[in-house]
Design a protein around this motif. Structure first.
Motif, PDB file in Angstrom:
ATOM      1  N   VAL A   1       0.838  -1.203   0.000  1.00  0.00           N
ATOM      2  CA  VAL A   1       0.000   0.000   0.000  1.00  0.00           C
ATOM      3  C   VAL A   1       0.871   1.249   0.000  1.00  0.00           C
ATOM      4  CG1 VAL A   1      -1.737   1.299   1.277  1.00  0.00           C
ATOM      5  CG2 VAL A   1      -1.876  -1.196   1.179  1.00  0.00           C
ATOM      6  N   ALA A   2       1.941   1.235   0.799  1.00  0.00           N
ATOM      7  CA  ALA A   2       2.843   2.388   0.863  1.00  0.00           C
ATOM      8  C   ALA A   2       3.527   2.609  -0.485  1.00  0.00           C
ATOM      9  CB  ALA A   2       3.875   2.179   1.969  1.00  0.00           C
ATOM     10  N   ARG A   3       3.887   1.527  -1.149  1.00  0.00           N
ATOM     11  CA  ARG A   3       4.528   1.665  -2.460  1.00  0.00           C
ATOM     12  C   ARG A   3       3.569   2.280  -3.473  1.00  0.00           C
ATOM     13  NH1 ARG A   3       7.643  -4.185  -3.166  1.00  0.00           N
ATOM     14  NH2 ARG A   3       9.207  -3.860  -1.508  1.00  0.00           N
ATOM     15  N   ILE A   4       2.301   1.847  -3.435  1.00  0.00           N
ATOM     16  CA  ILE A   4       1.315   2.385  -4.364  1.00  0.00           C
ATOM     17  C   ILE A   4       1.088   3.868  -4.108  1.00  0.00           C
ATOM     18  CG2 ILE A   4      -1.111   2.273  -5.070  1.00  0.00           C
ATOM     19  CD1 ILE A   4      -1.028  -0.724  -4.511  1.00  0.00           C
ATOM     20  N   ILE A   5       1.063   4.257  -2.838  1.00  0.00           N
ATOM     21  CA  ILE A   5       0.833   5.653  -2.492  1.00  0.00           C
ATOM     22  C   ILE A   5       2.015   6.523  -2.902  1.00  0.00           C
ATOM     23  CG2 ILE A   5       0.539   7.254  -0.557  1.00  0.00           C
ATOM     24  CD1 ILE A   5      -1.034   5.053   0.875  1.00  0.00           C
ATOM     25  N   LEU A   6       3.243   6.004  -2.691  1.00  0.00           N
ATOM     26  CA  LEU A   6       4.446   6.795  -2.964  1.00  0.00           C
ATOM     27  C   LEU A   6       4.874   6.779  -4.428  1.00  0.00           C
ATOM     28  CD1 LEU A   6       6.708   5.932   0.114  1.00  0.00           C
ATOM     29  CD2 LEU A   6       5.521   8.081  -0.359  1.00  0.00           C
ATOM     30  N   SER A   7       4.381   5.807  -5.200  1.00  0.00           N
ATOM     31  CA  SER A   7       4.840   5.696  -6.583  1.00  0.00           C
ATOM     32  C   SER A   7       4.550   6.944  -7.423  1.00  0.00           C
ATOM     33  CB  SER A   7       4.251   4.446  -7.243  1.00  0.00           C
ATOM     34  OG  SER A   7       2.833   4.504  -7.240  1.00  0.00           O
TER      35      SER A   7
END
Length: 275
Positions: A183-189
């Motif tokens: 989830v963090a990767r999707i938000i930060l991408s």
């Protein structure tokens, strides 16, 4: 060193010398003077270095060969200190950029009114007032921009060669802000992508604007000196002022070529490395 046309004043004199010999190409304006001077200087550089490369000897080198070797060793040393990979393609690129930019910058030391004087001699005074020809390609934003865009695509090529398309795409989405959860990767991408796009675009823009700004400013100073110091009364002060600024401007000519070259190598080294 130059004679200005006082009938129109200093503003008209500077405006005239800032004009380009333009034409239409592919539906847009094309600066033939910048293109022609840059092309001739590039061919002169290739011919000069090729001449001594074909006649290089292992014994005592000639003065010309010694100078060429000195320049090549200097550039290769700078590349070696900055880029720690295979230099076989990077050093020739750095050498070409350095010498070509030096050649183009050096045109700023030629008297401003030389093209106008030649036109007046061969075509008359009336043609002189309607003929535009700028001698310094790097004082035209199109030339530094074209060089910087070329460097930009070279950087992309190095990044793809080192990381591959998947690796480069992954880096654009996962750096500089790293995350461990999905989830963090999707938000930060999206944030990472925007940051990386800005970082990539800043490189060619900074290269172009730095070179253009310095050379354009130097050219304006020469125009101001020539316009203000025209006439026989101020001829000697004008010569002294032009000579003094010209000597100082030599440092700018060499320094800007060196900065453009070294930043290109630094950007190549960064493109091949991961965050």
């Amino acid at each position: 060193m130059s004679e200005s046309n006082n009938s129109g004043g200093l503003t008209e004199y500077i405006t005239h010398h800032l004009g380009h010999n333009t034409g239409t190409l592919l539906g847009g304006k094309f600066h033939f003077d910048s293109w022609l001077v840059a092309l001739c200087l590039g061919l002169a550089f290739v011919a000069w270095f090729s001449f001594f490369a074909r006649r290089a000897t292992a014994g005592v080198p000639s003065k010309g060969q010694a100078f060429v070797e000195l320049v090549m060793e200097f550039v290769d040393g700078q590349v070696k200190d900055t880029y720690h990979g295979d230099r076989r393609s990077v050093t020739p690129l750095a050498l070409t950029i350095f010498m070509w930019v030096v050649f183009m910058n050096t045109m700023d030391l030629i008297p401003l009114d030389l093209p106008a004087i030649l036109v007046k001699l061969f075509a008359g005074e009336e043609a002189m007032h309607h003929t535009y020809f700028r001698l310094v390609p790097t004082a035209d934003l199109n030339t530094p921009a074209a060089l910087s865009v070329t460097v930009f695509f070279i950087l992309i090529g190095h990044a793809l060669a080192a990381k591959g398309g998947f690796g480069m795409g992954k880096e654009l989405l996962t750096a500089p802000f790293h995350a461990h959860g999905l989830v963090a990767r999707i938000i930060l991408s999206p944030i990472n992508l925007v940051m990386n796009i800005i970082e990539w675009l800043v490189k060619p823009i900074s290269l172009a604007m730095r070179l253009f700004g310095n050379m354009y400013g130097g050219e304006l100073v020469f125009m101001l000196i020539a316009g203000l110091m025209s006439g026989w009364v101020t001829f000697l002060p004008g010569v002294i002022a032009n000579a003094a600024w010209g000597i100082f401007h030599i440092l700018i000519i060499l320094l800007q070529a060196f900065i453009f070259m070294i930043l290109t190598v630094v950007y190549i080294a960064g493109a091949r490395e991961s965050h």
